[in-house]
Design an enzyme around this catalytic site. Sequence first.
Site, mmCIF file in Angstrom:
data_model
loop_
_atom_site.group_PDB
_atom_site.id
_atom_site.type_symbol
_atom_site.label_atom_id
_atom_site.label_comp_id
_atom_site.label_asym_id
_atom_site.label_seq_id
_atom_site.Cartn_x
_atom_site.Cartn_y
_atom_site.Cartn_z
ATOM 1 N N ASP A 24 0.827 -1.210 0.000
ATOM 2 C CA ASP A 24 0.000 0.000 0.000
ATOM 3 C C ASP A 24 0.863 1.262 0.000
ATOM 4 O O ASP A 24 1.967 1.271 0.539
ATOM 5 C CB ASP A 24 -0.915 -0.028 1.243
ATOM 6 N N ARG A 28 0.160 7.697 -2.655
ATOM 7 C CA ARG A 28 0.758 8.760 -1.840
ATOM 8 C C ARG A 28 2.207 9.012 -2.229
ATOM 9 O O ARG A 28 2.672 10.150 -2.237
ATOM 10 C CB ARG A 28 0.650 8.402 -0.349
ATOM 11 N N HIS A 41 2.391 3.408 -8.990
ATOM 12 C CA HIS A 41 2.229 1.962 -9.195
ATOM 13 C C HIS A 41 3.430 1.400 -9.959
ATOM 14 O O HIS A 41 3.931 0.329 -9.656
ATOM 15 C CB HIS A 41 0.942 1.672 -9.958
ATOM 16 N N LEU A 135 10.119 -21.099 -4.306
ATOM 17 C CA LEU A 135 9.251 -20.112 -3.649
ATOM 18 C C LEU A 135 7.893 -20.113 -4.343
ATOM 19 O O LEU A 135 7.830 -20.045 -5.569
ATOM 20 C CB LEU A 135 9.874 -18.709 -3.761
ATOM 21 N N ARG A 192 1.994 -4.717 6.304
ATOM 22 C CA ARG A 192 1.274 -3.705 5.543
ATOM 23 C C ARG A 192 2.129 -2.449 5.503
ATOM 24 O O ARG A 192 2.568 -1.955 6.549
ATOM 25 C CB ARG A 192 -0.109 -3.388 6.112
ATOM 26 N N SER A 200 -8.436 -4.404 5.110
ATOM 27 C CA SER A 200 -8.985 -4.139 3.772
ATOM 28 C C SER A 200 -9.435 -5.413 3.047
ATOM 29 O O SER A 200 -9.146 -5.601 1.859
ATOM 30 C CB SER A 200 -7.971 -3.351 2.923
HETATM 31 C C1 IPE Z 1 -5.552 -2.634 -0.182
HETATM 32 O O1 IPE Z 1 -5.158 -1.315 -0.338
HETATM 33 C C2 IPE Z 1 -5.499 -3.341 -1.507
HETATM 34 C C3 IPE Z 1 -4.163 -3.532 -2.070
HETATM 35 C C4 IPE Z 1 -3.044 -3.211 -1.517
HETATM 36 C C5 IPE Z 1 -4.127 -4.155 -3.347
HETATM 37 P P1 IPE Z 1 -6.215 -0.137 -0.532
HETATM 38 O O2 IPE Z 1 -5.434 1.097 -0.650
HETATM 39 O O3 IPE Z 1 -7.153 -0.465 -1.621
HETATM 40 O O4 IPE Z 1 -7.019 -0.204 0.847
HETATM 41 P P2 IPE Z 1 -7.908 0.890 1.567
HETATM 42 O O5 IPE Z 1 -8.910 1.381 0.561
HETATM 43 O O6 IPE Z 1 -6.995 2.006 1.996
HETATM 44 O O7 IPE Z 1 -8.518 0.186 2.717
HETATM 45 C C1 IPE Z 2 -1.516 0.285 -3.380
HETATM 46 O O1 IPE Z 2 -1.324 1.642 -3.428
HETATM 47 C C2 IPE Z 2 -1.805 -0.321 -4.730
HETATM 48 C C3 IPE Z 2 -3.205 -0.705 -4.917
HETATM 49 C C4 IPE Z 2 -4.131 -0.654 -4.030
HETATM 50 C C5 IPE Z 2 -3.589 -1.189 -6.239
HETATM 51 P P1 IPE Z 2 -2.537 2.678 -3.405
HETATM 52 O O2 IPE Z 2 -2.918 2.978 -4.807
HETATM 53 O O3 IPE Z 2 -3.639 2.193 -2.546
HETATM 54 O O4 IPE Z 2 -1.822 3.929 -2.753
HETATM 55 P P2 IPE Z 2 -2.458 4.965 -1.722
HETATM 56 O O5 IPE Z 2 -3.013 4.171 -0.575
HETATM 57 O O6 IPE Z 2 -3.523 5.705 -2.443
HETATM 58 O O7 IPE Z 2 -1.308 5.823 -1.309
HETATM 59 MG MG MG Z 3 -4.043 2.431 -0.587
#
Ligand code: IPE
Ligand code: IPE
Ligand code: MG
Length: 246
Positions: A24, A28, A41, A135, A192, A200
């Site tokens: 995650d 940001r 990403h 793995l 996380r 989540s």
């Molecule tokens: C959880 O992250 C899903 C993945 C990392 C793929 P999100 O960014 O979607 O989760 P929330 O919305 O903050 O809970």
């Molecule tokens: C995790 O990063 C990747 C996915 C959920 C696909 P985010 O896209 O959720 O990044 P933030 O949480 O908005 O920073």
């Molecule tokens: Mg996120």
Amino acid sequence: MAQDILDQIRLHGAVPAHIAIIMDGNGRWATERALPRPLGHRAGMKAVREVVEGAREAGIKVLTLFAFSQENWKRPPDEIQALMSLLEHYIAKELDELRRNGVRVSVLGEVDRLSPAARAAVDRIVAETSAGSQLALNLCISYGSRAEITRAAKILAEHVAAGRLAPEDIDEERLAQELHTAPWPDPDLLIRTSGELRLSNFLLWQLAYAELYITPVLWPDFGRRDLFEAILEFQRRDRRFGRVTV
Ligand code: IPE
Ligand code: IPE
Ligand code: MG
């Protein structure tokens, strides 16, 4: 580079057999740099490479990565599109290396919802890495834990309705056999990134007794050293499983 921590891990003894990661903070990471979210990403792909290599180095047997949730389908179409093309890009770029390193890739989730091109890429990496034995790398894509448990309940109900299964034979083990994760032990450690304190909808059943490790590091900045630090912290934990320590 991170050999010093790896040596400490070896001295401490057992490593987790199975590590799960909620990757995650890509958005940001990009926003902090005034970049569009898809570039976050893209930067996150390097971290995937780092943890896959780091997991192999540390002797982890199963690595499960949350790449795209069912709820992520609610994001803007252009972000979803960017994530899907990155998935195809990752597979095209990493396939040979993964195969060479004995990594066996599985994809967990409702893959029917993927675009035909992303679906083809996913099927290809699963088929072409199937002989890997070093793995197990599980990519959770279009994955939601409640949907996974509901699906398992439905499969069991169908067996009962068809007379193949008696209700009294349904126990935790039997239900777990119908989850996408059936071939692997439950995760010992959940990591996380980006500091969020929630699951989540990730592996709700399987994480029942996992040790939780939340780090403020944003996913694109996460490297094998961070993975090794999480493993070291895991080795310091006292896992009681409801008992008392003697
Ligand atoms: C959880 O992250 C899903 C993945 C990392 C793929 P999100 O960014 O979607 O989760 P929330 O919305 O903050 O809970
Ligand atoms: C995790 O990063 C990747 C996915 C959920 C696909 P985010 O896209 O959720 O990044 P933030 O949480 O908005 O920073
Ligand atoms: Mg996120």
